[in-house]
Design a protein around this motif. Structure first.
Motif, PDB file in Angstrom:
ATOM      1  N   UNK A  37       0.823  -1.213   0.000  1.00 17.39           N
ATOM      2  CA  UNK A  37       0.000   0.000   0.000  1.00 17.39           C
ATOM      3  C   UNK A  37       0.858   1.263   0.000  1.00 17.39           C
ATOM      4  N   UNK A  38       0.387   2.263  -0.707  1.00 19.79           N
ATOM      5  CA  UNK A  38       1.083   3.544  -0.776  1.00 19.79           C
ATOM      6  C   UNK A  38       1.185   4.163   0.616  1.00 19.79           C
ATOM      7  N   UNK A  39       0.230   3.863   1.472  1.00 21.86           N
ATOM      8  CA  UNK A  39       0.219   4.404   2.832  1.00 21.86           C
ATOM      9  C   UNK A  39       1.435   3.959   3.652  1.00 21.86           C
ATOM     10  N   UNK A  40       2.136   2.927   3.196  1.00 20.26           N
ATOM     11  CA  UNK A  40       3.325   2.482   3.918  1.00 20.26           C
ATOM     12  C   UNK A  40       4.536   3.363   3.613  1.00 20.26           C
ATOM     13  N   UNK A  41       4.394   4.304   2.652  1.00 16.40           N
ATOM     14  CA  UNK A  41       5.460   5.233   2.297  1.00 16.40           C
ATOM     15  C   UNK A  41       5.181   6.601   2.924  1.00 16.40           C
ATOM     16  N   UNK A  42       6.169   7.451   2.952  1.00 13.83           N
ATOM     17  CA  UNK A  42       6.033   8.799   3.491  1.00 13.83           C
ATOM     18  C   UNK A  42       5.552   9.713   2.369  1.00 13.83           C
ATOM     19  N   UNK A  43       4.362  10.282   2.532  1.00 10.61           N
ATOM     20  CA  UNK A  43       3.778  11.177   1.537  1.00 10.61           C
ATOM     21  C   UNK A  43       3.884  12.610   2.018  1.00 10.61           C
ATOM     22  N   UNK A  44       4.384  13.489   1.152  1.00 12.62           N
ATOM     23  CA  UNK A  44       4.385  14.917   1.391  1.00 12.62           C
ATOM     24  C   UNK A  44       3.618  15.561   0.254  1.00 12.62           C
ATOM     25  N   UNK A  45       2.691  16.428   0.566  1.00 13.82           N
ATOM     26  CA  UNK A  45       1.984  17.157  -0.476  1.00 13.82           C
ATOM     27  C   UNK A  45       0.590  16.631  -0.728  1.00 13.82           C
ATOM     28  N   UNK A  46       0.126  16.832  -1.945  1.00 17.26           N
ATOM     29  CA  UNK A  46      -1.251  16.582  -2.353  1.00 17.26           C
ATOM     30  C   UNK A  46      -1.450  15.132  -2.779  1.00 17.26           C
ATOM     31  N   UNK A  47      -2.163  14.371  -1.982  1.00 14.54           N
ATOM     32  CA  UNK A  47      -2.425  12.950  -2.250  1.00 14.54           C
ATOM     33  C   UNK A  47      -3.200  12.766  -3.554  1.00 14.54           C
ATOM     34  N   UNK A  48      -4.047  13.728  -3.909  1.00 17.18           N
ATOM     35  CA  UNK A  48      -4.844  13.597  -5.131  1.00 17.18           C
ATOM     36  C   UNK A  48      -3.966  13.480  -6.378  1.00 17.18           C
ATOM     37  N   UNK A  49      -2.799  14.123  -6.371  1.00 18.24           N
ATOM     38  CA  UNK A  49      -1.897  14.014  -7.518  1.00 18.24           C
ATOM     39  C   UNK A  49      -1.375  12.592  -7.674  1.00 18.24           C
ATOM     40  N   UNK A  50      -1.092  11.941  -6.558  1.00 16.16           N
ATOM     41  CA  UNK A  50      -0.634  10.550  -6.629  1.00 16.16           C
ATOM     42  C   UNK A  50      -1.759   9.631  -7.070  1.00 16.16           C
ATOM     43  N   UNK A  51      -2.995   9.922  -6.654  1.00 14.04           N
ATOM     44  CA  UNK A  51      -4.139   9.137  -7.120  1.00 14.04           C
ATOM     45  C   UNK A  51      -4.284   9.247  -8.639  1.00 14.04           C
ATOM     46  N   UNK A  52      -4.057  10.440  -9.181  1.00 16.52           N
ATOM     47  CA  UNK A  52      -4.106  10.623 -10.633  1.00 16.52           C
ATOM     48  C   UNK A  52      -3.009   9.822 -11.324  1.00 16.52           C
ATOM     49  N   UNK A  53      -1.827   9.780 -10.733  1.00 20.53           N
ATOM     50  CA  UNK A  53      -0.721   9.005 -11.302  1.00 20.53           C
ATOM     51  C   UNK A  53      -1.069   7.525 -11.326  1.00 20.53           C
ATOM     52  N   UNK A  54      -1.624   7.031 -10.256  1.00 25.50           N
ATOM     53  CA  UNK A  54      -1.970   5.610 -10.181  1.00 25.50           C
ATOM     54  C   UNK A  54      -3.070   5.262 -11.176  1.00 25.50           C
ATOM     55  N   UNK A  55      -3.983   6.199 -11.459  1.00 25.00           N
ATOM     56  CA  UNK A  55      -5.097   5.945 -12.378  1.00 25.00           C
ATOM     57  C   UNK A  55      -4.685   6.145 -13.835  1.00 25.00           C
ATOM     58  N   UNK A  56      -3.540   6.764 -14.080  1.00 25.63           N
ATOM     59  CA  UNK A  56      -3.103   7.101 -15.441  1.00 25.63           C
ATOM     60  C   UNK A  56      -2.789   5.839 -16.222  1.00 25.63           C
ATOM     61  N   UNK A  57      -3.306   5.790 -17.439  1.00 26.34           N
ATOM     62  CA  UNK A  57      -3.013   4.694 -18.350  1.00 26.34           C
ATOM     63  C   UNK A  57      -2.276   5.272 -19.555  1.00 26.34           C
ATOM     64  N   UNK A  58      -0.958   5.067 -19.637  1.00 30.11           N
ATOM     65  CA  UNK A  58      -0.198   5.686 -20.727  1.00 30.11           C
ATOM     66  C   UNK A  58      -0.575   5.170 -22.119  1.00 30.11           C
ATOM     67  N   UNK A  59      -1.298   4.063 -22.203  1.00 29.57           N
ATOM     68  CA  UNK A  59      -1.667   3.526 -23.510  1.00 29.57           C
ATOM     69  C   UNK A  59      -2.895   4.227 -24.099  1.00 29.57           C
ATOM     70  N   UNK A  60      -3.530   5.079 -23.325  1.00 31.13           N
ATOM     71  CA  UNK A  60      -4.726   5.784 -23.841  1.00 31.13           C
ATOM     72  C   UNK A  60      -4.356   7.089 -24.468  1.00 31.13           C
TER      73      UNK A  60
END
Length: 60
Positions: A37-60
């Motif tokens: 889980x991402x929660x096991x790492x140290x997050x600084x800043x806006x979590x929503x940006x990381x959610x967008x990264x995880x949802x990103x599909x580079x093939x689209x």
């Protein structure tokens, strides 16, 4: 930049990160592959940006 314009402080320039994850290299890779889980790492800043990264599909 002229002398009337102050230089940006560290971390406040146009290329400053809005979010970052910190952990061991192995933990970062495991998180990117969804193995830990991402929660096991140290997050600084806006979590929503990381959610967008995880949802990103580079093939689209």
């Amino acid at each position: 930049m002229d002398s009337a314009t102050p230089a940006p402080a560290a971390g406040e320039g146009p290329d400053a990160a809005d979010a970052s994850l910190r952990g061991t290299a192995g933990d970062l890779v495991l998180a990117l592959y969804g193995r830990i889980p991402v929660e096991s790492l140290k997050l600084d800043g806006d979590r929503r940006l990381l959610d967008l990264l995880w949802a990103w599909d580079p093939s689209q």
